[in-house]
Design a protein around this motif. Structure first.
Motif, mmCIF file in Angstrom:
data_model
loop_
_atom_site.group_PDB
_atom_site.id
_atom_site.type_symbol
_atom_site.label_atom_id
_atom_site.label_comp_id
_atom_site.label_asym_id
_atom_site.label_seq_id
_atom_site.Cartn_x
_atom_site.Cartn_y
_atom_site.Cartn_z
ATOM 1 N N ARG A 148 0.822 -1.211 0.000
ATOM 2 C CA ARG A 148 0.000 0.000 0.000
ATOM 3 C C ARG A 148 0.855 1.260 0.000
ATOM 4 N N ARG A 149 1.986 1.212 0.696
ATOM 5 C CA ARG A 149 2.766 2.454 0.882
ATOM 6 C C ARG A 149 4.140 2.409 0.216
ATOM 7 N N MET A 150 4.892 1.367 0.413
ATOM 8 C CA MET A 150 6.267 1.317 -0.092
ATOM 9 C C MET A 150 6.283 1.332 -1.618
ATOM 10 N N THR A 151 7.228 2.062 -2.207
ATOM 11 C CA THR A 151 7.217 2.296 -3.646
ATOM 12 C C THR A 151 8.210 1.437 -4.429
ATOM 13 N N ASN A 152 9.243 0.922 -3.780
ATOM 14 C CA ASN A 152 10.239 0.153 -4.536
ATOM 15 C C ASN A 152 10.550 -1.207 -3.912
ATOM 16 N N LEU A 153 9.706 -1.639 -2.979
ATOM 17 C CA LEU A 153 9.835 -2.967 -2.396
ATOM 18 C C LEU A 153 8.695 -3.830 -2.919
ATOM 19 N N LEU A 154 9.037 -4.973 -3.489
ATOM 20 C CA LEU A 154 8.028 -5.862 -4.054
ATOM 21 C C LEU A 154 8.152 -7.253 -3.438
ATOM 22 N N PRO A 155 7.029 -7.901 -3.124
ATOM 23 C CA PRO A 155 7.071 -9.297 -2.667
ATOM 24 C C PRO A 155 7.264 -10.214 -3.863
ATOM 25 N N ALA A 156 7.985 -11.307 -3.658
ATOM 26 C CA ALA A 156 8.258 -12.212 -4.773
ATOM 27 C C ALA A 156 8.116 -13.669 -4.351
ATOM 28 N N GLY A 157 7.179 -13.923 -3.437
ATOM 29 C CA GLY A 157 6.980 -15.291 -2.976
ATOM 30 C C GLY A 157 5.642 -15.426 -2.278
ATOM 31 N N LYS A 158 5.635 -16.072 -1.117
ATOM 32 C CA LYS A 158 4.400 -16.293 -0.371
ATOM 33 C C LYS A 158 4.018 -15.078 0.466
ATOM 34 N N ASN A 159 4.705 -13.953 0.280
ATOM 35 C CA ASN A 159 4.460 -12.753 1.079
ATOM 36 C C ASN A 159 3.580 -11.735 0.368
ATOM 37 N N ILE A 160 2.827 -12.161 -0.640
ATOM 38 C CA ILE A 160 1.931 -11.251 -1.358
ATOM 39 C C ILE A 160 0.645 -11.039 -0.559
ATOM 40 N N GLY A 161 -0.259 -10.272 -1.119
ATOM 41 C CA GLY A 161 -1.504 -9.916 -0.451
ATOM 42 C C GLY A 161 -2.547 -11.013 -0.526
#
Length: 534
Positions: free
Chosen positions: A453-466
């Protein structure tokens, strides 16, 4: 402490991390990829879990690069293993003839194929792999991560990596608390999600059990391990809903919760080509030996294998005594989970009831050479559930459930970045819950679930998505994790190319169309065809 830079930093070298790195590298970007264990590949390799996949996997429903991984595994067996001519000609070769998957195999083969996929980029210098390194600190400026510091697992020093984009592909979402990224753990409340299977109040420490897998074969001789120090505890351990002691052949059926009894017959003289794997509960689940078998000796020329090799990832190794995320005694719980697995092995060798009326299978031999773990087990615990970002969009049970949706076909999202299929399959949890199993439609992966929702350059790439605690049960499997990582890596590359942000890509119709077109050009399927029988 040394420093390095790249276009993107991918922290965690599991399936999602490898796929993210490959997507960035294909787009011409430089990447630093870190991994704390000796093997890249995560749940497929260091955690030693054969791939759980949907029933259409041989035809559609995975990305082109995931299919290349699967094809590479089969090709590796044909090129390097003494297969029988019959097995070599088997188009959909299943080396282990396990019932859990159409492609059960030894973990080292996947490691070799993954390394081959990455090798050209290592050689060109565009990929630097830091291994074994784990993240220990991060610097943040407002809503941006500016750097991440990783530390050598065995005391080899620290390296600080600076990159415009940082992808968290760790098994437990390690970067989320380090960077102050908003996240959730465990069960959300029904008031928050509206999910039929959710509890009335949130339970952040109620998470799916972790498991420490191990490989065994069965040969002549007595291969009994030393009695584990905690064996007495685990021998008497009985969860209230189990119907027997944990160390028994009896356990709840994951669908019906009826107490059922499994069988265990080492080295049945079965025909490997007769296996029909299905993501639904198959007859192979009745005999635990064949369920997750990773080497079927009859696939190989006579004498090549003295025994089948089977992978123990059974209900009795699920560790229920506590979570391993956001608790001060996580290390103790991980150590205890390893003791549980060793206790299961000792029970199998000494006390497990045999079909002939006797007890114990002393011929069972621990194959730590197959899994690479110093204690004979898998290198890493199988983590089913991660910290999960507070995302622009959170996938909830109502999105997927057949009971809620009815017969509406595959779930569709306008911002799809991939597809997946698996039932909501939750193992017993640290809060005392039994299995939760919900039939699902084939689904898509919404881009909104990959954007914090807030961070602009950090992306999840596994089981940590929404996802939620519940829908994570459908999104946590091998091909979906790979697809998530590939989409996250492609998104970072796209944003660097266009000078834009992930939020803008999702919010802008033209940008979203261009990004989805790039994904399809790379072989990422965004929609399900008309399918039946789910």
């Amino acid at each position: 402490m040394s420093e390095t830079t790249a276009d993107a930093l991918v922290v965690g070298g599991g399936l999602g991390g490898v796929a993210a790195a490959l997507a960035l590298l294909r787009a011409g970007r430089t990447v630093v990829l870190t991994e704390e264990y000796d093997w890249l590949g995560g749940q497929l390799t260091s955690q030693a879990v054969p791939p759980d996949e949907h029933s259409w996997v041989e035809r559609f429903g995975v990305t082109a690069s995931y299919r290349a991984l699967r094809d590479g595994i089969r090709r590796y067996y044909r090129d390097h293993y003494p297969l029988t001519e019959r097995s070599r000609a088997w188009r959909e070769l299943n080396p282990g003839a396990g019932h859990v998957s159409r492609l059960c195999h030894e973990p080292r083969v996947a490691v070799a194929v993954i390394e081959a996929m990455l090798a050209p980029y290592r050689g060109s210098g565009r990929l630097r792999v830091l291994q074994p390194y784990r993240p220990v600190a991060a610097e943040v400026d407002g809503d941006r991560v500016t750097s991440v510091t990783v530390e050598h697992r065995d005391g080899g020093g620290r390296i600080t990596v600076t990159a415009p984009y940082v992808l968290d592909a760790t098994e437990t979402g390690e970067l989320l608390p380090m960077t102050g990224t908003e996240y959730v753990t465990g069960f959300e409340s029904q008031a928050e999600t509206g999910e039929p299977s959710a509890p009335a109040e949130a339970q952040p420490l109620n998470m799916q059990a972790v498991s420490v897998c191990f490989a065994i074969d069965h040969v002549d001789g007595d291969h009994t391990v030393d009695r584990p120090a905690s064996y007495g505890f685990w021998r008497e351990y009985q969860p209230p809903f189990w119907g027997d002691r944990l160390l028994s052949w009896r356990c709840p059926h994951p669908r019906t919760l009826e107490i059922v009894e499994r069988s265990f017959t080492p080295n049945p003289d079965d025909d490997p080509l007769s296996v029909v794997a299905d993501q639904r509960l198959s007859p192979g689940d009745a005999n635990l030996w064949t369920f997750r078998r990773i080497a079927a000796r009859r696939n190989f020329v006579p004498g090549a294998y003295d025994s089948d090799i089977t992978l123990v990832n059974w209900p009795m190794i699920d560790y229920l005594e506590g979570p391993v995320i956001d608790v001060p005694d996580a290390g103790r719980h991980l150590a205890a989970a390893r003791e549980l697995s060793l206790s299961v092995l000792y029970w199998l060798q000494t006390e497990a009831p045999r079909p002939d009326g006797g007890t114990g299978f002393p011929g069972l031999r621990l194959r730590g050479d197959v899994t690479g773990g110093a204690d004979g087990l898998a290198q890493a615990a199988y983590i089913r559930e991660s910290r999960r970002i507070r995302a622009l969009y959170t996938v909830v049970e109502q999105d997927l459930s057949l009971a809620v949706r009815g017969d509406k076909g595959a779930v569709r999202y306008a911002d799809s970045v991939g597809v997946g299929m698996y039932r909501i399959d939750l193992h017993p949890s640290t809060g005392g819950d039994n299995y939760i199993d919900v039939g699902c439609s084939p689904f898509e992966i919404p881009l909104g679930a990959l954007i914090p929702r807030r961070m602009t350059n950090l992306l999840p790439a596994g089981k940590n998505i929404g996802t939620t605690h519940i829908t994570n049960g459908a999104y946590r499997l091998h091909p979906v994790e790979w697809n998530i990582g590939e989409a996250a890596g492609a998104l970072a590359a796209f944003c660097l190319d266009r000078g834009t942000t992930p939020h803008a890509v999702r919010e802008g119709d033209a940008l979203l169309d261009d990004f989805q077109r790039r994904l399809t050009d790379d072989g990422v399927e965004l929609r399900w065809p008309q399918v039946a029988g789910y």
